[in-house]
Motif scaffolding. Sequence first.
Motif, PDB file in Angstrom:
ATOM      1  N   PHE A 245       0.058  -2.151  -2.235  1.00  0.00           N
ATOM      2  CA  PHE A 245       0.253  -3.657  -1.776  1.00  0.00           C
ATOM      3  C   PHE A 245      -0.809  -4.317  -1.554  1.00  0.00           C
ATOM      4  O   PHE A 245      -0.701  -5.565  -0.975  1.00  0.00           O
ATOM      5  CB  PHE A 245       1.188  -3.484  -0.620  1.00  0.00           C
ATOM      6  CG  PHE A 245       2.666  -3.396  -1.107  1.00  0.00           C
ATOM      7  CD1 PHE A 245       3.589  -4.655  -1.131  1.00  0.00           C
ATOM      8  CD2 PHE A 245       3.233  -2.219  -1.766  1.00  0.00           C
ATOM      9  CE1 PHE A 245       4.725  -4.675  -1.724  1.00  0.00           C
ATOM     10  CE2 PHE A 245       4.356  -2.167  -2.281  1.00  0.00           C
ATOM     11  CZ  PHE A 245       5.298  -3.403  -2.450  1.00  0.00           C
ATOM     12  N   LEU A 466       8.715  -7.613   7.052  1.00  0.00           N
ATOM     13  CA  LEU A 466       7.812  -7.747   5.771  1.00  0.00           C
ATOM     14  C   LEU A 466       8.671  -7.734   4.500  1.00  0.00           C
ATOM     15  O   LEU A 466       8.400  -8.173   3.422  1.00  0.00           O
ATOM     16  CB  LEU A 466       6.933  -6.708   5.874  1.00  0.00           C
ATOM     17  CG  LEU A 466       5.631  -6.843   6.690  1.00  0.00           C
ATOM     18  CD1 LEU A 466       4.764  -5.473   6.793  1.00  0.00           C
ATOM     19  CD2 LEU A 466       4.875  -7.886   6.189  1.00  0.00           C
ATOM     20  N   LEU A 467       9.846  -7.046   4.558  1.00  0.00           N
ATOM     21  CA  LEU A 467      10.785  -6.949   3.358  1.00  0.00           C
ATOM     22  C   LEU A 467      11.425  -8.026   3.121  1.00  0.00           C
ATOM     23  O   LEU A 467      12.162  -8.291   2.029  1.00  0.00           O
ATOM     24  CB  LEU A 467      11.625  -5.762   3.657  1.00  0.00           C
ATOM     25  CG  LEU A 467      11.126  -4.352   3.246  1.00  0.00           C
ATOM     26  CD1 LEU A 467      11.911  -3.109   3.904  1.00  0.00           C
ATOM     27  CD2 LEU A 467      10.440  -3.938   1.841  1.00  0.00           C
TER      28      LEU A 467
ATOM     29  N   GLY B  83       7.140  -7.104   0.929  1.00  0.00           N
ATOM     30  CA  GLY B  83       6.958  -5.810   1.299  1.00  0.00           C
ATOM     31  C   GLY B  83       5.389  -5.689   1.589  1.00  0.00           C
ATOM     32  O   GLY B  83       4.782  -6.557   1.436  1.00  0.00           O
ATOM     33  N   SER B  84       5.097  -4.520   1.932  1.00  0.00           N
ATOM     34  CA  SER B  84       3.803  -4.369   2.501  1.00  0.00           C
ATOM     35  C   SER B  84       3.298  -2.919   2.391  1.00  0.00           C
ATOM     36  O   SER B  84       4.332  -1.898   2.095  1.00  0.00           O
ATOM     37  CB  SER B  84       3.336  -5.005   3.953  1.00  0.00           C
ATOM     38  OG  SER B  84       2.081  -4.739   4.222  1.00  0.00           O
ATOM     39  N   CYS B  85       2.167  -2.443   2.849  1.00  0.00           N
ATOM     40  CA  CYS B  85       1.791  -1.169   2.755  1.00  0.00           C
ATOM     41  C   CYS B  85       2.818  -0.237   3.811  1.00  0.00           C
ATOM     42  O   CYS B  85       2.917   0.697   3.688  1.00  0.00           O
ATOM     43  CB  CYS B  85       0.164  -0.796   3.060  1.00  0.00           C
ATOM     44  SG  CYS B  85      -0.039  -1.668   4.644  1.00  0.00           S
ATOM     45  N   HIS B  87       5.741  -1.097   4.932  1.00  0.00           N
ATOM     46  CA  HIS B  87       7.092  -1.393   4.682  1.00  0.00           C
ATOM     47  C   HIS B  87       7.225  -1.753   3.009  1.00  0.00           C
ATOM     48  O   HIS B  87       7.492  -3.111   2.904  1.00  0.00           O
ATOM     49  CB  HIS B  87       7.877  -2.213   5.599  1.00  0.00           C
ATOM     50  CG  HIS B  87       7.806  -1.487   6.889  1.00  0.00           C
ATOM     51  ND1 HIS B  87       8.949  -0.632   7.419  1.00  0.00           N
ATOM     52  CD2 HIS B  87       6.998  -1.763   7.922  1.00  0.00           C
ATOM     53  CE1 HIS B  87       8.386  -0.303   8.574  1.00  0.00           C
ATOM     54  NE2 HIS B  87       7.459  -1.051   8.850  1.00  0.00           N
ATOM     55  N   PRO B  88       7.368  -0.921   2.217  1.00  0.00           N
ATOM     56  CA  PRO B  88       7.210  -1.433   0.731  1.00  0.00           C
ATOM     57  C   PRO B  88       8.490  -1.611   0.052  1.00  0.00           C
ATOM     58  O   PRO B  88       9.273  -1.290   0.868  1.00  0.00           O
ATOM     59  CB  PRO B  88       6.345  -0.060   0.282  1.00  0.00           C
ATOM     60  CG  PRO B  88       6.355   0.981   1.126  1.00  0.00           C
ATOM     61  CD  PRO B  88       6.588   0.651   2.310  1.00  0.00           C
TER      62      PRO B  88
END
Lengths: 617, 88
Positions: A245, A466-467, B83-85, B87-88
């Motif tokens: 990511f 974040l989602l 999303g992210s590392c 919380h993908p």
Amino acid sequence: MKGGYIGKILVVDLSKNSIEVQELPEEMYKNFLGGYGLGARILYSMMKPGVDPLGPDNVIGFVPGLLTGTGAPFTGRYMVVCKSPVTGGWNDANSGGFFGPELKKAGFDGVFVKGAAKEPVYLWIHDGQAEIRSAKHIWGLDSEAGREALRKETDPNAQEAMIGPAGEMLAYMAAVMNDKHRAAGRGGPGAVMGSKKLKAVVVRGTGEVPVAYPDRLKEVQRALSAAMKDSDLAKAFHEHGTGAFNAPSALSGDTPVKNWAGVGIIDFGQDGANAIAGQALDPKYKVKPYGCANCPLVCGAHYEVKDGKWIKGATERPEYETAAAFGTLLLNKDPEAIFACNDICNRYGLDTISTGMTIAWAMECYEKGILTQQELDGIDLKWGNAEAIVAMTRAIAEQKGIGKVLAKGSAAAADELGKGHECLITVKGIELPMHDPRLSPGYARTYQFDPTPGRHVKGGLGGMQLLMPDPSKYIPEGTGFLDVLLTTNSEVESCAGLCMFSGFVGMQNLARMLVEAVTGWSFKGQDVLRTGARILNMRHAFNLREGFKPADFVIPPRAIGVPPLQAGPLAGVTINAQRLAENFFHFIGWDMETGKPSKYSLEHLGGMDDVVKDLYG
Amino acid sequence: MKVTVKFFVPLNQEAGINQTEVELPEGATGAELLDHLAEQFAHIRPARERFRRRRVYFLVGKEFIGPDVPLQDQQVIVLIPSGSCCHP
């Protein structure tokens, strides 16, 4: 029947050159599990308020999670606890690798070190035995050479938690390193070790950590394996780790840009994002995967740089936080410069988040004329200058020139230089990590009011948000209950010793089921809530005893969109951090002005009679 | 109308392609584009779920647009996964 814990801790006094084995009652584990929960409980009892974080009266603890060492999946974690030289308050930092399980197998649920040695020492702990040994001959070695030397004179399979030269030189950003490249990084625990002249805690254990219901543990493991087989996320995460990511986060508004004043798509661009994407780097540099103890996910990787400008040969794949802090944040599009900074930090034992953020602060100061090139020892610290970023990282690691000032972190550097405070992105002196509350507003509350401020790994609403592209996440109403629920759940996961990435495999209640199988206790949903709340209050009580009040924890306006960005995905966003905090305080039962938990709440949670007495007489 | 949809990493890996062209009714929005893509990628679970759950941002040039903004003929839309590392 007991399981998960040994029932013993080591208490070492380096001033007196003494080692004592203490037994702990089961109640202690039931109330605080292990890791920083157990650590907070013990440090609150062992320490008095007001001690110098870098003085002999600070106590540093190395505490594996409750389930660590049992073979339960995802439980390779241990935590380092102490009073922070950065914040002056409670500190815990968490790391994976193999040190934690080894300490449990050596017969101890934790090692607590007080006092200070006159000359460098290390602790050698092996199968129930412990001794203090001279470390004069390894003082000055980096985390790789130090590991090799320690293994040579102890056991080839020993594991270590150690400091590099940064900790020895008392850099506030100094981490405790294990496995050469895993770090309990934040809040300066490496400096606390350095202040005690404690180079390392070296452990070797061949014992077994008891498991109450091995068959139930196997059942959970089987269910987990089945869930993982069906998880696209687990597969993707195994392949590229957190680096998967790097690129989208650089553009979506997740990663802060230009010391939190920039916009990814404008300042860094798709080319920048693509240049640091894990998916682009892995085919070129990845040699083999790396996993922590008992991890079925295996999300790390060893890299090799064949013909690099700054480093050559073996190194580690930088995690997302590191790639963001030395990449997007600084507008650095050169991945090999990121590898070099990561490598320097690992060898010297520095927290990559605070180091990158401190360089970002210095860069902004330089670009605005607050700091001159002369003050920066000739380093042309312009945005995106990869050469300068590597040079400054090395200067900080070696504490040469301006590096000696910056090694204390951005807030202390601003104080020492008497300028640049307007460019600080810190809470209580510690730099914020690489997830922007303007995208995930819940992080504002977590960064501001977790007892360890400025942490993305602590619980709250931010991670979930974040989602969510949905703008409803910006409505600051009714957030308290879920914020508390997610926070207490995170406390339990961490103190049980689980990696936060265990949540990626889509198995509900994994921590709870593992605790039940390993310990034999009944551990239901309400126990998770109560235990998590107890641990949170215990850490919070440490800060209250130091005299901290909520007003001491100020989130930088820029991080919550005051003023708002004018372009990009976060344009116009301002977070109502005050409201988010009020909602959280209301549900956890803390007074917004004094920070005090209600007496009823503390008594109801139990295990904190001394806290009740300290707060209410 | 026809739009070009580019899948930003790791969405390109999830979908198995880097870009596609999509025919949509005039005035269709980003949200409708995602509905279309969820059907087009019904056989590829990670991509399908991301489109169904609307876990993407819409980038046009250097501007991010909301899911309710009407798209335009010949537009190039880059879908950035949320999303992210952590919380993908």
